[in-house]
Design an enzyme around this catalytic site. Structure first.
Site, PDB file in Angstrom:
ATOM      1  CG  ASN A   1      -0.375  -0.147   2.292  1.00  0.00           C
ATOM      2  OD1 ASN A   1       0.587   0.703   2.837  1.00  0.00           O
ATOM      3  ND2 ASN A   1      -0.230  -1.203   2.605  1.00  0.00           N
TER       4      ASN A   1
ATOM      5  CG  PHE B   1      -2.778   5.813  13.134  1.00  0.00           C
ATOM      6  CD1 PHE B   1      -1.728   5.888  14.148  1.00  0.00           C
ATOM      7  CD2 PHE B   1      -2.861   7.129  12.657  1.00  0.00           C
ATOM      8  CE1 PHE B   1      -0.960   6.733  14.829  1.00  0.00           C
ATOM      9  CE2 PHE B   1      -1.545   8.225  13.656  1.00  0.00           C
ATOM     10  CZ  PHE B   1      -0.858   7.346  14.192  1.00  0.00           C
TER      11      PHE B   1
ATOM     12  CG  ASP C   1      -6.884  -5.088   6.585  1.00  0.00           C
ATOM     13  OD1 ASP C   1      -6.676  -5.239   7.071  1.00  0.00           O
ATOM     14  OD2 ASP C   1      -7.418  -4.390   6.030  1.00  0.00           O
TER      15      ASP C   1
ATOM     16  CE  LYS D   1      -9.252  -2.979  14.115  1.00  0.00           C
ATOM     17  NZ  LYS D   1      -8.258  -2.982  13.730  1.00  0.00           N
TER      18      LYS D   1
END
Ligand code: C5P
Length: 397
Positions: A209, A323, A278, A341
């Site tokens: 990415n 983030f 992911d 989370k």
């Protein structure tokens, strides 16, 4: 970044004096109020006009010639400065400071100053290693003066060795470090993840990415500057590794997972700024995939969600910061993520804004908390944002 900071640069007479001009320019561009004081021999190498142009202020050179009656330059500047940087620092100014001699404007300001003083020595190798010079440096260090070690290389005199002025980016970082913040993270162990992961398709291809690592590296530097012991788990990034930080390089999300989990029990704070893939290819081909007619399908499988696991393992006293890069429904997604989370703080940025997110030096974020309203921050330099995130962590603690 440096708005509101008053920095005095003392330039002494070495060939590296011209490099001080670049430093003055860099500090001024970053918003600092820069004052330049030159010694007589510095003026043999470079004209005050250069510094006056770059700092936008008159250069003070004379102890006795006051341009403004009633104001005593050495006391005035010494009192107003938040940092004094001597660049380049010759053996002579180091010796004068070590003996508390005040026979010109710069040496007098050095004695009158109560702010931190940073010396950036630059001289011939034999002079630098001379026992008298080293004794003076050690004496000044014992007195609390700060030093940026000179670098190695070819010197102006032709000799090869230590003595050349440290690189400007190192001096700049030391300036930020000496100016900024109390050491309010001393005794705290902080793990930061940064950069992009790479998921191999075959021996030469991968999925990745656009993360540059800038946010995570800035966090590692800021935490280090505030006294923390820092572990930086870095995925792919082209940035220079920060000094004074333990860096663990990883490639895939699974490598990052292993590195982060093995250090998690020993750290107090985890800040996950890495952009973790992911998904990964279900099968990594052993040999380079050949092209053939028709469509090629890649089957992807989920990577572990590292942060989710940390949230489940989190012990009392440990702080988790995540983030969230979102391109739509920023706040709703962020609120969901912070709960799912088990985070203490989520830094959410809208990556559709041109001056936020991947690759750029600035970021525009919202702080999202588990138990109170989100706060929107203005556009900030990533290093400054890093400090704001650390301020939040200290409040949560
Ligand atoms: O769920 P999402 O990927 O948007 O969450 C982003 C946050 O979770 C970031 O802090 C990122 O570092 C972390 N993350 C992770 N493991 C993953 C994916 C994201 O730790 N597999």
């Amino acid at each position: 970044m440096l708005a509101g900071k008053v920095i005095t640069i003392g330039v002494t007479g070495g060939i590296a004096a011209y490099k001080a001009a670049d430093l003055v320019s860099l500090l001024s561009k970053n918003g600092a109020e820069v004052h330049v004081v030159m010694t007589g021999s510095a003026r043999e190498f470079i004209q005050p006009l250069t510094f006056e142009t770059l700092s936008g202020r008159p250069v003070v050179t004379d102890l006795f010639n006051f341009s403004e009656p009633g104001r005593i330059p050495h006391i005035d500047l010494a009192a107003r400065s938040q940092l004094l940087v001597v660049v380049p620092a010759t053996a002579n100014i180091i010796a004068k400071a070590a003996c508390a001699i005040a026979d010109d404007l710069l040496s007098t300001i050095l004695l009158a100053a109560t702010c931190p003083v940073l010396f950036c020595p630059a001289m011939n190798t034999n002079m630098y290693t001379n026992r008298g010079v080293q004794r003076n440096i050690n004496l000044l260090k014992e007195l609390g003066y700060l030093f940026v070690e000179p670098g190695f290389g070819r010197l102006a005199c032709g000799a090869l060795g230590q003595g050349r002025l440290a690189d400007l980016d190192i001096i700049y970082e030391e300036i930020i470090k000496s100016l900024w913040y109390e050491k309010d993270l001393t005794g705290t162990k902080v793990m930061v993840t940064a950069g992009a992961t790479r998921e191999a398709i075959d021996p030469v291809r991968f999925i990745t990415n656009r993360s540059s690592g800038k946010m995570g590296y800035a966090l590692a530097r800021a935490a280090r500057d505030r006294g923390a012991e820092v572990i930086l788990v870095s995925g792919i990034s082209e940035l220079k590794t920060p000094h004074g930080v333990k860096v663990l390089f990883v490639e895939s999300a699974r490598d990052m997972h292993a590195a982060v989990l093995s250090h998690f029990p020993e750290v107090d704070v985890v800040i996950k700024a890495a952009a973790v893939a992911d998904y990964r290819p279900k099968i990594t081909a052993e040999h380079k995939i050949k092209k053939s007619a028709g469509v090629l399908s890649l089957e992807l499988e989920r990577n572990p969600d590292i942060l989710l696991e940390l949230g489940q393992l989190k012990k009392k006293g440990q702080i988790l910061v995540g983030f969230a890069a979102e391109s739509r429904d920023l706040l709703r997604n962020a609120k969901e993520k912070i709960q799912k989370k088990n985070l203490d703080l989520l830094v959410a940025n809208d990556i559709t804004q041109p001056e936020a997110g991947f690759g750029v030096d600035t970021n525009i974020v919202k702080f999202v908390y588990p138990d109170k309203e989100a706060v929107e921050l203005p556009k900030l330099d990533k290093l400054e944002l890093a400090h704001r995130i650390l301020d939040e962590i200290i409040k949560i603690r």
